[in-house]
Design an enzyme around this catalytic site. Structure first.
Site, PDB file in Angstrom:
ATOM      1  N   THR A  28       5.663   2.804   1.294  1.00  0.00           N
ATOM      2  CA  THR A  28       4.756   2.376   2.356  1.00  0.00           C
ATOM      3  C   THR A  28       5.126   0.963   2.361  1.00  0.00           C
ATOM      4  OG1 THR A  28       2.794   1.503   1.092  1.00  0.00           O
ATOM      5  CG2 THR A  28       3.010   3.721   1.481  1.00  0.00           C
ATOM      6  N   LEU A  62       3.788   0.257  -3.061  1.00  0.00           N
ATOM      7  CA  LEU A  62       2.440  -0.333  -2.188  1.00  0.00           C
ATOM      8  C   LEU A  62       2.864  -1.855  -2.106  1.00  0.00           C
ATOM      9  CD1 LEU A  62      -0.635   1.265  -4.130  1.00  0.00           C
ATOM     10  CD2 LEU A  62       0.236   1.823  -1.759  1.00  0.00           C
ATOM     11  N   ILE A  92       4.787  -1.920  -7.082  1.00  0.00           N
ATOM     12  CA  ILE A  92       4.459  -3.088  -6.364  1.00  0.00           C
ATOM     13  C   ILE A  92       5.588  -3.692  -5.520  1.00  0.00           C
ATOM     14  CG2 ILE A  92       3.461  -5.270  -6.109  1.00  0.00           C
ATOM     15  CD1 ILE A  92       1.617  -2.983  -7.186  1.00  0.00           C
ATOM     16  N   LYS A  93       5.499  -3.582  -4.191  1.00  0.00           N
ATOM     17  CA  LYS A  93       6.546  -4.021  -3.142  1.00  0.00           C
ATOM     18  C   LYS A  93       6.344  -5.447  -3.093  1.00  0.00           C
ATOM     19  CE  LYS A  93       8.878  -1.354   0.168  1.00  0.00           C
ATOM     20  NZ  LYS A  93       8.666  -0.739   1.507  1.00  0.00           N
ATOM     21  N   ILE A  94       7.256  -6.397  -3.423  1.00  0.00           N
ATOM     22  CA  ILE A  94       7.503  -7.503  -3.038  1.00  0.00           C
ATOM     23  C   ILE A  94       8.777  -8.061  -2.423  1.00  0.00           C
ATOM     24  CG2 ILE A  94       7.758  -9.982  -4.608  1.00  0.00           C
ATOM     25  CD1 ILE A  94       4.905  -8.587  -5.499  1.00  0.00           C
TER      26      ILE A  94
END
Ligand code: G3P
Length: 270
Positions: A28, A62, A92-94
């Site tokens: 997402t 996310l 975790i999307k960074i």
């Protein structure tokens, strides 16, 4: 074997792909969350919990929204703490570089945030990758996944050279020529080439970080990314849905059905 992720925050799409036995993960981002916002019914927290439960055990990315090291680490920790217990699957999307200024030297906030979160055993999917070098930096910082944006790389190359196109148009993996010259960006000739070159770097360096091909626009690109060496392809629902179809498959089904003799039907009916 290559993994198939769904690039969507829509619960009904996630459930559908799962029902086909094909859901290896979900990606997402804030734009996809916005697209699914009609379905929240006002409660995004509960909605995300449902997604995580449906995808239990399969990575769900996310994305953070801050663009400083401090914000991204705090948000990553918060999202992980709040949500990981529901399906043990939060990534975790960074962004590799959260700066809005492409020419700024920046201070490597994305890379630093990846390092901090990874050290805390929070898995990171590093996003908005457009060069193999960015992918290398993210991998060195400890990212579990790197996400090169295949379709957006193609868009950028076409825009840079004034080639008109629409979003879903096929772009040749080997690059496009204009006046005899192959169009490129930083030596990369297409989104698929970005995957191929990143694969070469990762293989040469024996990097374990997975290459997650994102921003996939059509079936051909889906296939070409697998051949180019992606470990994971994340694709929108309509592309995953279309993978099983072919005109000749349907035609063959009609022919075979027409040819069923009663004796054969009796045999299979038991
Ligand atoms: O996973 C990234 C993706 O959602 C971006 O896709 O088509 O907007 O470039 P697109």
């Amino acid at each position: 074997m290559v993994k198939i992720f769904l690039d969507s925050a829509k619960l009904n799409e996630i459930e559908k792909v799962k029902s086909w036995g094909l859901l290896d993960g979900v990606t997402t981002n804030p734009s996809l969350i916005k697209k699914a916002s009609d379905e929240f019914g006002g409660n995004i927290e509960e909605y995300i919990k449902k997604i995580l439960k449906v995808a239990k055990g399969k990575p769900v990315s996310l994305e953070v929204i801050g663009n400083t090291y401090k914000e991204m680490v705090a948000e990553g920790e918060e999202l992980f703490k709040k949500f990981n217990r529901f399906g043990k699957n939060v990534y975790i999307k960074i962004p590799v570089n959260p700066s809005f200024d492409e020419s700024s030297e920046g201070d490597f906030d994305g890379i630093k945030a990846i390092k901090t979160l990874s050290k805390k055993k929070i898995p990171v999917n590093c996003t908005l990758i457009f060069t193999p070098e960015q992918a290398l930096l993210a991998a060195k910082a400890g990212a579990k996944f790197v996400s090169p944006f295949v379709g957006r790389e193609d868009d950028f190359i076409r825009k840079k050279y004034g080639v008109s196109f629409s979003k879903d148009d096929y772009f040749p993996a080997e690059g496009q020529r204009k006046k005899g010259k192959v169009l490129e960006d930083e030596g990369i000739v297409s989104g698929v080439d970005l995957i191929k070159e990143t694969r070469k770097v990762f293989d040469r360096e024996k990097i374990k970080t997975k290459i997650l091909a994102a921003s996939i626009r059509n079936k051909e690109e889906f296939r070409e990314c697998i051949i180019a060496g992606a470990d994971i392809i994340t694709a929108p629902f309509d592309i995953i849905e279309s993978l099983v179809n072919h005109f000749k498959t349907a035609e063959g089904m009609k022919d075979f059905t027409k040819d069923i003799v009663p004796e054969y039907k009796k045999l299979v009916d038991g």
